[in-house]
Design an enzyme around this catalytic site. Structure first.
Site, PDB file in Angstrom:
ATOM      1  CB  SER A 183       8.111  -1.401   2.232  1.00 46.47           C
ATOM      2  OG  SER A 183       7.944  -2.320   3.296  1.00 46.47           O
TER       3      SER A 183
ATOM      4  CE  LYS B 228       5.005  -0.380   5.759  1.00 47.24           C
ATOM      5  NZ  LYS B 228       5.609  -0.426   4.409  1.00 47.24           N
TER       6      LYS B 228
END
Length: 269
Positions: free
Chosen positions: A84, A156
Protein backbone atom coordinates in the site's frame (compact mmCIF):
# COMPACT_ATOMS: atom_id res chain seq x y z
CA UNK A 1 47.53 -47.60 68.23
CA UNK A 2 47.40 -43.91 67.11
CA UNK A 3 44.35 -42.94 65.01
CA UNK A 4 44.92 -41.80 61.38
CA UNK A 5 44.76 -38.02 60.86
CA UNK A 6 41.84 -36.70 58.81
CA UNK A 7 43.17 -35.54 55.40
CA UNK A 8 41.00 -32.36 55.14
CA UNK A 9 41.36 -31.24 58.76
CA UNK A 10 45.01 -31.79 59.51
CA UNK A 11 46.37 -30.25 62.71
CA UNK A 12 49.32 -27.86 62.06
CA UNK A 13 51.26 -29.47 64.87
CA UNK A 14 50.78 -32.89 63.29
CA UNK A 15 51.87 -31.50 59.93
CA UNK A 16 55.24 -30.45 61.39
CA UNK A 17 55.81 -33.83 63.04
CA UNK A 18 57.50 -35.53 60.07
CA UNK A 19 60.03 -32.69 59.81
CA UNK A 20 60.76 -32.89 63.53
CA UNK A 21 61.14 -36.64 63.29
CA UNK A 22 63.47 -36.32 60.34
CA UNK A 23 65.56 -33.75 62.15
CA UNK A 24 65.86 -35.92 65.27
CA UNK A 25 66.90 -38.90 63.19
CA UNK A 26 69.59 -36.92 61.37
CA UNK A 27 68.04 -37.49 57.93
CA UNK A 28 67.44 -34.60 55.52
CA UNK A 29 63.78 -33.77 55.03
CA UNK A 30 62.20 -34.77 51.74
CA UNK A 31 61.67 -31.61 49.64
CA UNK A 32 58.10 -30.71 48.72
CA UNK A 33 57.04 -31.26 45.10
CA UNK A 34 57.12 -28.07 42.99
CA UNK A 35 54.17 -27.66 40.58
CA UNK A 36 55.07 -27.16 36.92
CA UNK A 37 53.93 -23.95 35.13
CA UNK A 38 51.41 -25.97 33.11
CA UNK A 39 49.96 -27.49 36.26
CA UNK A 40 49.64 -24.02 37.78
CA UNK A 41 47.78 -22.79 34.72
CA UNK A 42 45.47 -25.81 34.80
CA UNK A 43 44.72 -25.11 38.44
CA UNK A 44 43.78 -21.52 37.65
CA UNK A 45 41.44 -22.32 34.74
CA UNK A 46 38.40 -23.39 36.77
CA UNK A 47 38.52 -20.14 38.71
CA UNK A 48 38.68 -18.09 35.53
CA UNK A 49 35.77 -20.01 34.02
CA UNK A 50 33.75 -19.47 37.18
CA UNK A 51 34.13 -15.70 36.95
CA UNK A 52 33.55 -15.51 33.18
CA UNK A 53 29.99 -16.88 33.24
CA UNK A 54 28.33 -14.21 35.43
CA UNK A 55 30.03 -11.38 33.52
CA UNK A 56 28.54 -12.59 30.21
CA UNK A 57 25.15 -13.05 31.79
CA UNK A 58 25.33 -9.52 33.16
CA UNK A 59 26.21 -8.09 29.74
CA UNK A 60 23.35 -9.99 28.09
CA UNK A 61 20.95 -8.78 30.78
CA UNK A 62 22.04 -5.16 30.36
CA UNK A 63 21.70 -5.44 26.56
CA UNK A 64 18.16 -6.79 26.89
CA UNK A 65 17.16 -4.01 29.29
CA UNK A 66 18.58 -1.34 26.97
CA UNK A 67 16.82 -2.91 23.99
CA UNK A 68 13.48 -2.94 25.79
CA UNK A 69 13.88 0.69 26.88
CA UNK A 70 14.87 1.85 23.39
CA UNK A 71 11.99 -0.08 21.79
CA UNK A 72 9.51 1.17 24.36
CA UNK A 73 10.40 4.87 24.36
CA UNK A 74 12.66 5.83 21.43
CA UNK A 75 12.67 3.71 18.27
CA UNK A 76 10.63 0.72 17.13
CA UNK A 77 11.11 -1.56 14.15
CA UNK A 78 8.27 -2.71 11.91
CA UNK A 79 8.01 -5.30 9.16
CA UNK A 80 5.74 -4.19 6.29
CA UNK A 81 4.23 -7.03 4.20
CA UNK A 82 1.78 -5.05 2.05
CA UNK A 83 2.23 -2.90 -1.05
CA UNK A 84 0.00 0.00 0.00
CA UNK A 85 2.99 2.35 0.35
CA UNK A 86 4.84 1.38 -2.83
CA UNK A 87 7.19 2.60 -4.17
CA UNK A 88 8.27 4.39 -0.97
CA UNK A 89 8.03 1.18 1.10
CA UNK A 90 8.14 -2.18 -0.64
CA UNK A 91 6.61 -5.42 0.67
CA UNK A 92 9.13 -7.07 2.97
CA UNK A 93 10.83 -3.82 4.00
CA UNK A 94 11.76 -3.26 7.63
CA UNK A 95 11.43 0.30 8.82
CA UNK A 96 12.45 2.29 11.89
CA UNK A 97 9.88 4.49 13.62
CA UNK A 98 10.74 7.46 15.83
CA UNK A 99 8.37 7.22 18.81
CA UNK A 100 9.37 10.63 20.20
CA UNK A 101 7.42 12.43 17.46
CA UNK A 102 4.08 13.45 18.95
CA UNK A 103 0.92 13.98 16.91
CA UNK A 104 1.14 17.76 17.25
CA UNK A 105 4.63 17.89 15.69
CA UNK A 106 3.75 15.93 12.54
CA UNK A 107 3.92 17.58 9.12
CA UNK A 108 2.03 16.89 5.94
CA UNK A 109 3.98 14.35 3.94
CA UNK A 110 5.29 12.48 7.00
CA UNK A 111 5.07 8.71 6.82
CA UNK A 112 3.53 7.47 10.08
CA UNK A 113 2.72 4.20 11.79
CA UNK A 114 -0.47 4.24 13.83
CA UNK A 115 -2.70 1.90 15.80
CA UNK A 116 -5.78 1.33 13.67
CA UNK A 117 -7.70 -0.77 16.16
CA UNK A 118 -10.70 1.54 16.13
CA UNK A 119 -10.50 2.69 12.49
CA UNK A 120 -8.63 0.60 9.90
CA UNK A 121 -8.25 -2.86 11.41
CA UNK A 122 -11.19 -4.49 9.64
CA UNK A 123 -10.05 -3.51 6.13
CA UNK A 124 -6.31 -4.16 6.15
CA UNK A 125 -3.60 -5.93 8.13
CA UNK A 126 -0.37 -3.96 7.94
CA UNK A 127 1.80 -5.33 9.46
CA UNK A 128 0.14 -8.71 10.03
CA UNK A 129 0.58 -11.62 12.40
CA UNK A 130 0.40 -15.24 11.32
CA UNK A 131 -2.29 -17.34 12.96
CA UNK A 132 -1.68 -20.55 14.88
CA UNK A 133 0.85 -21.66 17.48
CA UNK A 134 3.88 -21.35 15.21
CA UNK A 135 2.82 -17.89 14.07
CA UNK A 136 2.30 -16.68 17.62
CA UNK A 137 5.64 -18.13 18.73
CA UNK A 138 7.51 -16.44 15.88
CA UNK A 139 5.67 -13.20 16.57
CA UNK A 140 6.74 -13.29 20.22
CA UNK A 141 10.35 -13.87 19.21
CA UNK A 142 10.13 -11.02 16.71
CA UNK A 143 8.79 -8.61 19.33
CA UNK A 144 11.69 -9.51 21.62
CA UNK A 145 14.16 -8.12 19.08
CA UNK A 146 11.99 -5.12 18.23
CA UNK A 147 10.19 -6.32 15.12
CA UNK A 148 6.53 -5.62 15.63
CA UNK A 149 4.14 -7.81 13.68
CA UNK A 150 0.89 -6.69 15.31
CA UNK A 151 -2.30 -6.93 13.25
CA UNK A 152 -3.58 -3.46 14.10
CA UNK A 153 -0.64 -1.25 13.07
CA UNK A 154 -0.69 0.65 9.77
CA UNK A 155 1.74 2.73 7.76
CA UNK A 156 0.44 5.64 5.64
CA UNK A 157 1.39 9.16 4.58
CA UNK A 158 -0.10 12.22 6.30
CA UNK A 159 -1.92 14.29 3.68
CA UNK A 160 -4.18 16.42 5.88
CA UNK A 161 -3.53 17.99 9.30
CA UNK A 162 -6.19 19.21 11.73
CA UNK A 163 -8.15 22.04 10.09
CA UNK A 164 -7.02 21.17 6.53
CA UNK A 165 -9.53 20.86 3.72
CA UNK A 166 -8.49 17.97 1.46
CA UNK A 167 -10.26 17.64 -1.89
CA UNK A 168 -9.93 15.32 -4.83
CA UNK A 169 -9.82 16.24 -7.44
CA UNK A 170 -9.42 19.56 -9.31
CA UNK A 171 -10.10 19.98 -13.02
CA UNK A 172 -6.62 18.61 -13.79
CA UNK A 173 -7.13 15.53 -11.62
CA UNK A 174 -4.87 16.76 -8.81
CA UNK A 175 -5.33 16.55 -5.06
CA UNK A 176 -5.76 19.92 -3.35
CA UNK A 177 -5.04 20.90 0.26
CA UNK A 178 -6.51 24.21 1.43
CA UNK A 179 -7.08 25.13 -2.18
CA UNK A 180 -3.47 24.46 -3.27
CA UNK A 181 -2.99 21.81 -5.96
CA UNK A 182 -0.39 19.21 -4.99
CA UNK A 183 2.03 17.41 -7.27
CA UNK A 184 2.78 14.03 -5.68
CA UNK A 185 6.06 12.57 -6.99
CA UNK A 186 5.91 9.70 -4.48
CA UNK A 187 2.84 8.06 -6.06
CA UNK A 188 3.08 4.59 -7.53
CA UNK A 189 3.79 4.85 -11.29
CA UNK A 190 0.53 5.05 -13.24
CA UNK A 191 -1.65 5.78 -10.18
CA UNK A 192 -4.03 8.74 -10.11
CA UNK A 193 -4.26 10.79 -6.90
CA UNK A 194 -7.59 9.05 -6.29
CA UNK A 195 -10.28 7.25 -8.26
CA UNK A 196 -12.71 8.22 -5.49
CA UNK A 197 -13.78 11.86 -5.18
CA UNK A 198 -14.00 13.42 -1.73
CA UNK A 199 -14.09 16.77 0.04
CA UNK A 200 -13.05 16.52 3.68
CA UNK A 201 -12.19 19.01 6.41
CA UNK A 202 -10.00 17.30 8.99
CA UNK A 203 -11.34 17.67 12.57
CA UNK A 204 -9.19 18.86 15.47
CA UNK A 205 -6.88 16.19 16.85
CA UNK A 206 -7.13 14.01 13.74
CA UNK A 207 -5.23 13.26 10.50
CA UNK A 208 -6.15 12.39 6.92
CA UNK A 209 -3.81 9.64 5.71
CA UNK A 210 -3.31 7.96 2.35
CA UNK A 211 -1.07 5.26 0.90
CA UNK A 212 1.38 6.07 -1.89
CA UNK A 213 0.02 3.16 -3.95
CA UNK A 214 -3.41 4.73 -4.26
CA UNK A 215 -4.78 1.87 -6.31
CA UNK A 216 -3.86 -0.67 -3.60
CA UNK A 217 -4.39 1.21 -0.34
CA UNK A 218 -7.36 0.99 2.02
CA UNK A 219 -6.70 4.36 3.65
CA UNK A 220 -8.85 7.28 4.89
CA UNK A 221 -10.87 7.16 1.66
CA UNK A 222 -12.07 3.64 2.46
CA UNK A 223 -13.50 4.78 5.82
CA UNK A 224 -15.39 7.92 4.88
CA UNK A 225 -18.61 6.43 6.24
CA UNK A 226 -17.06 5.30 9.54
CA UNK A 227 -16.98 7.29 12.79
CA UNK A 228 -14.37 10.00 12.34
CA UNK A 229 -14.99 10.15 8.58
CA UNK A 230 -11.86 8.17 7.75
CA UNK A 231 -9.54 10.33 9.83
CA UNK A 232 -7.09 8.95 12.40
CA UNK A 233 -6.66 10.30 15.93
CA UNK A 234 -3.27 11.86 16.62
CA UNK A 235 -3.31 9.90 19.90
CA UNK A 236 -3.19 6.67 17.89
CA UNK A 237 0.05 7.63 16.13
CA UNK A 238 2.88 5.36 17.28
CA UNK A 239 5.56 7.44 15.58
CA UNK A 240 7.03 8.81 12.37
CA UNK A 241 8.79 6.39 10.05
CA UNK A 242 12.33 7.65 9.53
CA UNK A 243 14.09 5.03 7.42
CA UNK A 244 14.14 1.65 5.75
CA UNK A 245 17.00 -0.36 7.24
CA UNK A 246 16.44 -3.76 5.60
CA UNK A 247 17.10 -5.00 3.01
CA UNK A 248 20.33 -3.03 2.75
CA UNK A 249 19.75 -2.46 -0.95
CA UNK A 250 16.78 -0.26 0.00
CA UNK A 251 18.44 1.65 2.82
CA UNK A 252 17.00 5.19 2.88
CA UNK A 253 15.00 7.85 4.72
CA UNK A 254 11.50 9.35 4.31
CA UNK A 255 11.75 13.15 4.10
CA UNK A 256 8.49 15.10 4.01
CA UNK A 257 7.87 16.32 0.42
CA UNK A 258 8.00 20.11 0.12
CA UNK A 259 4.89 20.02 -2.09
CA UNK A 260 2.85 19.14 0.99
CA UNK A 261 4.81 20.52 3.94
CA UNK A 262 4.91 24.13 2.62
CA UNK A 263 1.15 24.52 2.29
CA UNK A 264 -0.26 26.88 4.99
CA UNK A 265 -2.28 25.10 7.63
CA UNK A 266 -6.04 25.29 7.70
CA UNK A 267 -8.16 26.68 10.49
CA UNK A 268 -8.95 24.10 13.17
CA UNK A 269 -12.58 23.97 14.17
Amino acid sequence: MNPEPEPLQQDPAAASAPSDAAASSGRSPVPSAVASPQAARDAERPARRATRGPSWLLLVGIALVVMVLVRGFLVQSFFVPSGSMEPTIEPGDRILVNKLVAGGSLQRGDVVVFDGTTTFAAADRTPHQDDGLIGRTLASAARLVGVDVGEQDFVKRVVGLPGDRVVCCDDKGRLTVNGVAVTEPYLYPGDKPSELTFDVTVPAGRLWVMGDHRGDSADSRAHLGDPGGGTVSTDDVIGRAVATYWPLSRLGTFPAPAQLSRIPRGITR
